[in-house]
Each structure stands twice: as structure tokens, then as C-alpha cells.
Design an enzyme around this catalytic site. Structure first.
Site: not given
Ligand code: F6R
Length: 245
Positions: A138, A143
Site C-alpha cells: 500500500h 490498500e
Molecule cells: C503512513 C502511510 C503508510 C506507510 C506505510 C509504511 O502515513 O501512509 O502507507 O507509509 O505503511 O510504513 P513504515 O514507513 O512505518 O514502514
């Protein structure tokens, strides 16, 4: 789309932050949209440091939040807003009038979506987006299965997102749905940076960059964006063909 592969996450962060500072120096009223979560953290820290060092005028840029958890208060540690406050707003003294974020507590979520779409259109679109990638591919809360033509929308979260998302909170949360900018915003942004680091992200980066473009793996949309850069450290790039001769 192109890729930027640097040995360590700090170098990736520095490159992104430098571009971000240069963008605001050239256009102090630029409209910027960021994801929260782990991936953008180092780039935000580097941005704040560089902005202070160069005495950048940060009083006029406009900040759009990519997404928010539905039902999570904005001041709760783990909310997207909380991340932005800690990383950007407080360190740089960003004013409320420079910010537009989704309110995940709103009882008019459709209104939240149309307001966001209007604000972005009123600003003439997004100049820069920095996004992460989830373990299910995503971007934002777009999603698997999300149509690429969607703008802001509310979505029932994939079980992977709901379970991975627990890491941001200091107590178990009911993460059932989210509100997010849609693929249409991401694809229309004048500049798009997808940032990731670490071996855990290597497979999703491979699919985003080299897999088929499909709504089943939303991050593959980066391949449709001419102005996109997938900015990764060597660990996250380790499964890319281009990195393996
Ligand atoms: C958060 C968002 C999510 C994250 C993704 C990766 O604002 O939009 O799509 O970018 O879930 O999360 P991390 O960077 O914590 O691995």
C-alpha cells in the site's frame, strides 16, 4: 520512474531533504504532502536540520497529511498528526494556517474527503509527495484493490495494515479503517518520492519497481509516474535486478 540507491538510510534521507529544501527555496509557497510512519523519519530530521542551517523561509509552504487512522485522536502518540507535530510542525514552528490534515475523529468523513480534494485543487495540486510503502504494497491507505482513479477516500484496512500499524501505538488499538489521499492524487503530484529502507522492504520494493503495474499491488503505480523516484538504501534495493547485474 527512476531509482536512487545509496549505501545507507542516512544518505538517502540527506538526498531527499536537500531536494525538499531546494524546492521550498525556489518556491516558498510549495504544497508538500508527507506520509507518517518509520520510513520518512530520517528525511524529516535531515530536512529540519538543513532548513535551520540554511535559514530557509518555512513560513509559507503548505503541508498536506497523506492519511489518518479513523477513530484515533490527533494528539495520540501513533496518529499521523502526532508524527507530523513531532517531526515538522513543532521543530519549525509551522502554523495551523499552513496545514491541512484529515480529522480521523470527524463524524462527516465524506466531507473530510471532499474538503481535502478541494484544498488540493485550490492549491493547484501537490508539488512534492514523500510516501512510504506497506508490507502489502500500500501507499497511504490505498490498500490492494484500490482503483488508481480514486481521490480522497475512506477505506477498510487490510489485516496486514491493521496488524503492522500496532507498532506505532503504546497500547493495542482497534485499527479498522483509514482515510487517505487516493492514487489519483499520488499520480498527479508533480514530484513523487517513495522512500524505504532495510531488508524487510526489499521484496515490496522489488514488486513496486519491477513487478506488473496492478491495483493488487498499489505501489506499482510509481511506474506510471514519470517524475517518481524510488529512494532506497542498499538493503531495501538488494532484490532489484538493476542492483544484481
Ligand atoms: C503512513 C502511510 C503508510 C506507510 C506505510 C509504511 O502515513 O501512509 O502507507 O507509509 O505503511 O510504513 P513504515 O514507513 O512505518 O514502514
Amino acid at each position: 520512474m527512476n531509482t536512487l540507491i545509496l549505501p545507507v538510510p542516512e544518505m538517502v534521507a540527506e538526498a531527499i531533504a536537500t531536494e525538499w529544501v531546494e524546492l521550498i527555496a525556489a518556491n516558498p509557497e510549495a504544497t508538500i504532502c508527507l506520509a507518517s510512519g518509520n520510513s520518512p523519519k530520517l528525511a524529516c530530521e535531515a530536512f529540519v536540520r538543513l532548513a535551520k542551517e540554511r535559514q530557509l523561509d518555512t513560513s509559507r509552504f503548505f503541508f498536506i497529511g497523506l492519511d489518518e487512522w479513523i477513530g484515533v485522536p490527533p494528539d495520540k502518540r501513533g496518529s499521523c498528526r502526532w508524527d507530523f507535530e513531532e517531526r515538522i510542525f513543532r521543530p519549525l514552528g509551522i502554523r495551523e494556517s499552513q496545514i491541512h490534515l484529515f480529522n480521523g475523529l470527524s463524524n462527516d468523513l465524506r466531507g473530510e474527503c471532499s474538503r481535502m480534494d478541494e484544498v488540493i485543487a485550490g492549491r493547484g495540486g501537490l508539488d512534492l509527495m514523500m510516501v512510504g510503502i506497506g508490507m502489502n504494497g500500500h501507499i497511504g491507505f490505498n490498500e490492494p484493490g484500490t482503483e488508481f482513479s480514486l481521490r480522497s477516500h475512506v477505506i477498510h484496512l487490510d489485516p496486514v495494515t491493521a496488524s503492522v500499524g500496532q507498532q506505532y501505538f503504546d497500547q493495542p488499538m482497534n485499527l479498522d479503517s483509514g482515510i487517505t489521499l487516493g492514487p489519483a492524487h499520488i499520480l498527479a503530484s508533480r514530484r513523487l518520492i517513495l522512500v524505504a529502507q532495510g531488508t524487510a522492504k526489499a521484496e515490496v520494493i522489488r514488486q513496486a519497481v519491477e513487478g506488473p503495474v496492478t491495483t493488487s499491488f498499489p505501489a506499482s503505480m510509481v511506474q506510471l509516474h514519470e517524475g517518481a523516484t524510488v529512494a532506497v538504501d542498499a538493503a531495501a534495493a538488494r532484490l532489484l535486478r538493476q542492483n544484481n547485474g
